[in-house]
Design a protein around this motif. Structure first.
Motif, mmCIF file in Angstrom:
data_model
loop_
_atom_site.group_PDB
_atom_site.id
_atom_site.type_symbol
_atom_site.label_atom_id
_atom_site.label_comp_id
_atom_site.label_asym_id
_atom_site.label_seq_id
_atom_site.Cartn_x
_atom_site.Cartn_y
_atom_site.Cartn_z
ATOM 1 N N GLY A 126 0.779 -1.182 0.000
ATOM 2 C CA GLY A 126 -0.050 -0.036 -0.047
ATOM 3 C C GLY A 126 1.004 1.247 -0.002
ATOM 4 O O GLY A 126 2.247 1.177 0.262
ATOM 5 N N LEU A 127 0.261 2.421 -0.118
ATOM 6 C CA LEU A 127 0.927 3.714 -0.232
ATOM 7 C C LEU A 127 0.147 4.549 1.048
ATOM 8 O O LEU A 127 -1.035 4.602 1.081
ATOM 9 C CB LEU A 127 0.379 4.198 -1.581
ATOM 10 C CG LEU A 127 0.958 5.977 -1.767
ATOM 11 C CD1 LEU A 127 2.543 5.840 -1.777
ATOM 12 C CD2 LEU A 127 0.365 6.513 -3.018
ATOM 13 N N VAL A 128 1.015 5.039 1.683
ATOM 14 C CA VAL A 128 0.843 6.031 2.884
ATOM 15 C C VAL A 128 1.515 7.218 2.985
ATOM 16 O O VAL A 128 2.429 7.315 2.286
ATOM 17 C CB VAL A 128 0.615 5.331 4.259
ATOM 18 C CG1 VAL A 128 -0.177 4.274 4.520
ATOM 19 C CG2 VAL A 128 2.207 4.282 4.191
ATOM 20 N N GLY A 129 1.064 8.138 3.552
ATOM 21 C CA GLY A 129 1.795 9.379 3.793
ATOM 22 C C GLY A 129 2.346 10.136 4.712
ATOM 23 O O GLY A 129 2.078 9.726 5.882
ATOM 24 N N ASN A 130 3.071 11.059 4.773
ATOM 25 C CA ASN A 130 3.442 11.926 5.950
ATOM 26 C C ASN A 130 3.407 13.258 5.359
ATOM 27 O O ASN A 130 4.188 13.838 4.829
ATOM 28 C CB ASN A 130 4.852 11.460 6.284
ATOM 29 C CG ASN A 130 5.337 12.302 7.542
ATOM 30 O OD1 ASN A 130 4.651 12.894 8.485
ATOM 31 N ND2 ASN A 130 6.618 12.254 7.667
ATOM 32 N N ASP A 131 2.598 14.191 6.235
ATOM 33 C CA ASP A 131 2.211 15.486 5.848
ATOM 34 C C ASP A 131 3.158 16.358 7.085
ATOM 35 O O ASP A 131 3.266 17.644 6.971
ATOM 36 C CB ASP A 131 0.921 16.037 5.629
ATOM 37 C CG ASP A 131 0.129 15.989 6.924
ATOM 38 O OD1 ASP A 131 0.755 15.313 7.890
ATOM 39 O OD2 ASP A 131 -0.847 16.501 7.088
ATOM 40 N N ASN A 132 3.754 15.917 8.002
ATOM 41 C CA ASN A 132 4.587 16.485 8.958
ATOM 42 C C ASN A 132 6.224 17.097 8.474
ATOM 43 O O ASN A 132 6.970 16.319 8.650
ATOM 44 C CB ASN A 132 4.665 15.869 10.232
ATOM 45 C CG ASN A 132 4.929 16.846 11.328
ATOM 46 O OD1 ASN A 132 5.587 17.896 11.083
ATOM 47 N ND2 ASN A 132 4.929 15.969 12.671
#
Length: 1006
Positions: free
Chosen positions: A626-632
């Motif tokens: 899967g694909l996940v993100g980090n906006d920090n």
């Protein structure tokens, strides 16, 4: 609303209710504690007590009663039974079909979970007596890597990482308590119901742009049906500071100064008579021997943790309430003449109340309120300031106090007296208030629309306020000059610093967060087919209420849509799809939202008809991608360009007046976005001999792209100021590893329970792209290396003669002497310079952590022991006090470690460190393999012995259960460093970790 007529009917039905009593036992006919007893399809229920007994009220003999317990088959009996009922539970021979696992935004049957998750029991966390919850999980969960660098009260929390490091920026996991982002180190272990970590993309995709670093889920305890159950737990611990810094005494220090002078071809500073005075203490004020460690720090202190909880309820309302008090004292010594406390300590008051109300058969309401009051007290100077003073001020600089009791001092390093910093500089108080409110409702639509459909909504409001009141003061600094030869009076210099009264300051920080979510769930079985589905909309609005600028005061907002669908065929074939569609105000219009999907599948091989291996009770194979993100990503609004109006200054006109110009402050990047992490995971769950032996192994890899970096390839001649060089999503890091858990547990026919548990985590990352400029040699590049990989010179012993210096590559730092460090010429150009630095050792964060231990229990007695450790980590033992006389002879303190192992003409073969020099020796004081230490360690983390009093004694004193226990934390450490803790930061140490010996009792009242 209940009318009068309905009320009469309600109480009439209650009067007709039938009470069923009984006992629940296991396969060995021993009582089972905590078995759930409830009416099938209804809302009533009970929990078996310590003797396995239960009492349940039923309204109709046509009802069915269900008995469920983790690891055992659910059993059902008719409510029409009479007399005392004995139920013997049967262990599940296959998988735990009804056991529930906590997952993102909900729960799933454990058998159907295909993502990588790990859990730890609350009882295991309670064996580590600590105010900070992060310290209770170190080495006890596969996938978790922690490092506790300090033991200072209020700041002793360990850094936590799930499966290591994957980005240049923020690597901390998302922590959710009851579904809301909160600080896990501010609650007590006694408040916790479950602790779960989500590790792979399948488990964290529903968190979308927040899921790349993994997720920690904590749920707090809730009420249960039954009369009020009161539990009181009290514990107190003696704390012992481990590895306080050991410095040389005054005689050794003066001799070392002479040695430095002689090494440089100069005459000694001190005569033999003066050195004798430093040693024998015959003139302690003119020839002091200040043991700063002993003057400032004490080895022993204490802490206590108290908790009182009440839980209970009826079919309509259930409640759980807990109040807690935590106190931890520091290790600073105090001056009894002070009317105020200068030692470090914290006092924390915890309150939590969770209420569940059944408004009807299909409508449920939950209300949770938490309050945390934290009161801290600290010396006027911070811990780093005090410990830096210990490293800088030598034992001969001046006495701890002058003959008149004032602090010793000098004109240099004014106000650095370590004892005075700790005791004569006032104090600082810190008050933190954290209020947490959560309101949730659930509406079961099964009777209105279709079976298995439900709605849920949640609203949370958190408010945090911190107020700091520094009451700092300057202390008198003057130097003792000796006695007047005529009058005999003590003589002092003119004060270098006058004493000032206590000052007053105020500072602080406050914020508030509002979180809302709306969720629709569907769960249904059709024969062998089981499906679940979840769709959730959430939003978080966070405001820094004490922001110093209008931009910083703008709300931090996130909004997202998450979903999950699972399919389970006959508990054999499992498929799951998750997604998060999330947005943030931190990104430009048109690019605020991103889609983060994940898919996983599982095959329960042991449930196949062809499976005939009876001793294998469970075998499941899982895989996910899967694909996940980090906006920090550090700064806000990087898509905007800004102008600085008070920029570079210039002189104009005949009178050359100075004027500030305007300049670019930041160059916006209209394409800035979040980090993207593609994660793969494959895992195996294995259960043997009716799950007496369980094994979980996961292998993973991650490709983190679009990591935000400030451009490193912009040349100087382009004309950009360093602070205006734009950021770009250019970085890329790959991470891979494996984690696993093995557990063995069993209860013999004689009632002996034993369990063994071991886990490990290995994670290695590699930098693929960091936008650095081309290097002269490939080994100078960070690409291909792990994050935070240290670079340094390779030490090749010490120069033993002038001839060796002349025939060796020229070291460009300074002209080396005999006894100085010799380095390898890596590039072969005949010079030792910056091009000869190579990767040495490992990064400070371990690549591998592990833990193992076990528990035995028999007839009320129980004992447990647990070890934790880390490997593939290095520590740089360098800096002040290991680089003697760095600021000049007679200035810096010197660790015994250096003194005992330095190069001298008599200690050429066994020397670990270079010969002493009069001042800063650029040749010796550089990072190299000489100062690098193997950071691997094995720690006896905790041990506990407990005894639960027999039932006959409990009945006499009117309680249902009483358990006495003693435990200890950080009992012993095997490592390669010895002088500071192996979890310390690079350098020469700071506020030490504590060893605790804790005693307590837990009473469950009737």
């Amino acid at each position: 609303m209940i009318t009068e007529a309905k009320a009469e009917d309600f109480f009439y039905q209650e009067a007709r209710a039938k009470l069923i009593t009984g006992k629940v036992i296991d396969e060995n006919k021993l009582p089972l504690i905590g078995v759930s007893v409830k009416i099938k399809g209804g809302t009533g229920g009970a929990i078996t007590n310590a003797e396995g007994d239960f009492t349940l009220s039923v309204k109709s003999e046509k009802d069915s009663i269900q008995f469920s317990y983790i690891g055992y088959k659910t059993q059902t009996i008719s409510a029409g039974v009479t007399g005392f009922v004995t139920i013997q539970m049967t262990p599940r021979s296959k998988e735990n079909l009804d056991e529930v696992a906590i997952v993102g935004y909900g729960t799933q049957k454990k058998v159907s979970v295909t993502g990588a998750i790990s859990t730890i029991s609350v009882s295991e966390m309670q064996k580590v007596s600590t105010p900070s919850l992060s310290n209770a999980i170190a080495g006890k969960l596969p996938g978790i890597i922690t490092r506790q660098a300090t033991g200072e009260p209020g700041y002793d929390a360990a850094a936590i990482y799930i499966r290591g490091l994957s980005t240049f920026g923020q690597n901390a996991p998302l922590v959710l308590i009851d579904g809301v982002e909160r600080d896990m180190n501010q609650i007590n272990a006694q408040e916790i119901e479950s602790f779960t970590i989500l590790k792979d993309a399948s488990a964290t995709a529903v968190y979308g742009v927040r899921g790349a670093n993994g997720v920690i889920l904590l749920t707090t305890k809730r009420g249960s049906v039954g009369k009020p159950a009161v539990t009181f737990r009290s514990e107190a611990a003696a704390l012992h500071a481990m590895r306080l810094p050991e410095y040389i005494n005054a005689g050794q220090y003066a001799s070392l100064m002479n040695e430095a002078r002689i090494n440089s071809g100069n005459s000694p500073t001190w005569s033999d008579e003066e050195i004798r005075k430093f040693k024998d203490g015959s003139d302690p004020y003119l020839y002091p021997n200040s043991n700063w460690t002993d003057a400032v720090l004490k080895k022993d202190t204490w802490q206590t943790i108290q908790n009182l909880s009440v839980t209970g309820g009826s079919d309509v309302i259930k409640y759980y309430t807990n109040v807690g008090f935590t106190l931890q004292d520091g290790i600073y010594k105090q001056d009894n003449n002070n009317p105020y406390n200068t030692n470090a300590n914290i006092k924390r008051y915890n309150f939590r109340s969770n209420v569940d109300i059944n408004l009807s058969k299909s409508l449920y309401m939950q209300l949770g309120i938490g309050g945390i009051i934290h009161k801290g007290n600290y010396p006027g100077w911070s811990a780093p300031d005090i410990f830096n003073a210990l490293k800088v001020i030598s034992p001969i600089a001046y006495p701890v106090t002058n003959p008149d009791g004032t602090p010793g001092g000098a004109a240099t390093y004014l106000g650095w007296n370590p004892w005075a910093r700790a005791t004569q500089s006032g104090y600082t108080t810190q008050d933190r208030l954290n209020l947490q409110g959560t309101f949730a409702m659930k509406w079961d639509l099964s009777s209105f629309t279709t079976k298995g459909l439900s709605l849920r909504a949640l609203f949370a409001y958190d408010r945090y306020t911190q107020t700091d009141n520094p009451r700092r003061k300057a202390f008198l600094v003057k130097r003792y000059l000796g006695k007047d030869p005529i009058s005999g009076k003590d003589l002092y210099s003119t004060p270098f610093q006058e004493e000032q009264p206590l000052g007053y300051g105020v500072g602080g920080y406050s914020n508030r967060a509002i979180y809302t979510e709306a969720q629709i769930n569907y769960e249904r079985s059709f024969g062998k087919h089981s499906v679940t589905s979840m769709l959730l909309l959430n939003e978080r609005d966070y405001v820094d209420l004490s922001a110093g600028t209008s931009v910083a005061n703008l709300p931090y907002r996130r909004r997202g849509l998450s979903g999950r669908t699972t399919y389970n065929y006959d508990n054999r074939y499992l498929v799951e799809f998750n997604f998060g569609y999330n947005g943030s105000e931190n990104f430009p219009d048109g690019k605020k939202y991103g889609f983060f999907p994940a898919a996983s599948a599982g095959w329960v091989v042991s449930n196949e008809k062809f499976w005939k291996v009876n001793f294998v009770s469970n075998l499941k194979i899982r895989a996910s991608r899967g694909l996940v993100g980090n906006d920090n990503i550090s700064q806000r609004f990087l898509f905007l360009s800004t102008i600085r109006t008070n920029g570079q200054s210039y002189l104009f006109g005949a009178d050359q007046q100075l004027f500030n110009g305007m300049e670019e402050e930041a160059i916006g990047n209209p394409n800035v976005t979040w980090e993207r992490a593609t994660k793969n995971n494959i895992g195996i769950d294995l259960g043997l001999f009716k799950d007496r032996i369980t094994l979980q192994i996961d292998a993973f890899n991650e490709d983190r792209k679009d990591i935000l970096l400030r451009r490193g390839t912009v040349p100087d001649f382009a004309g950009f100021f360093p602070w205006s060089i734009p950021y770009g999503n250019l970085g890329r890091i790959k991470n891979k590893g494996i984690d696993g858990l093995l557990e063995i547990k069993n209860t013999t026919s004689k009632g002996l329970f034993y369990s063994l548990r071991t886990n490990f985590t290995w994670a290695r990352n590699t930098i693929v792209e960091n936008d650095e400029p081309s290097r002269k040699y490939a080994y100078l590049s960070g690409k291909g290396l792990p994050l935070l990989q240290p670079l340094g010179f390779v030490a090749d012993g010490f120069f033993s003669s002038l001839d060796e210096i002349e025939t060796s590559p020229r070291q460009t730092f300074s002209r080396p002497r005999v006894g100085d460090v010799k380095y390898k010429d890596i590039d072969g150009d005949g010079l030792i310079d910056a091009n000869d630095r190579i990767p040495i050792g490992y990064a400070r964060l371990p690549q591998m952590t592990f833990g193992f231990g076990g528990t035995v229990a028999y007839k009320g007695f129980d004992a447990s022991v647990y070890f934790t450790g880390a490997a593939q980590t290095s520590l740089m033992l360098s800096g002040t006090s290991m680089w003697p006389f760095f600021d000049g002879a007679g200035v810096n303190n010197v660790l015994t470690e250096y003194y005992d192992n330095r190069w001298t003409p008599e200690n050429r073969n066994n020397a670990l460190y270079p010969a002493i020099d009069e001042g800063n020796n650029p040749n010796n004081f550089v990072n190299s393999t000489l100062y690098m230490r193997n950071g691997d360690y094995l720690r006896l983390r905790n041990a506990e012995i407990g005894y639960s009093l027999p039932k006959r004694f409990n009945n006499k004193i009117g309680v249902s259960n009483m358990r006495l226990f003693i435990n200890a934390v950080n009992l012993y450490t095997w490592d390669h460093i010895k002088i500071i803790d192996p979890e310390s930061n690079d350098g020469t140490g700071g506020y030490p970790l504590q060893r605790s010996f804790n005693a307590g009792l837990q009473i469950d009242f009737k």
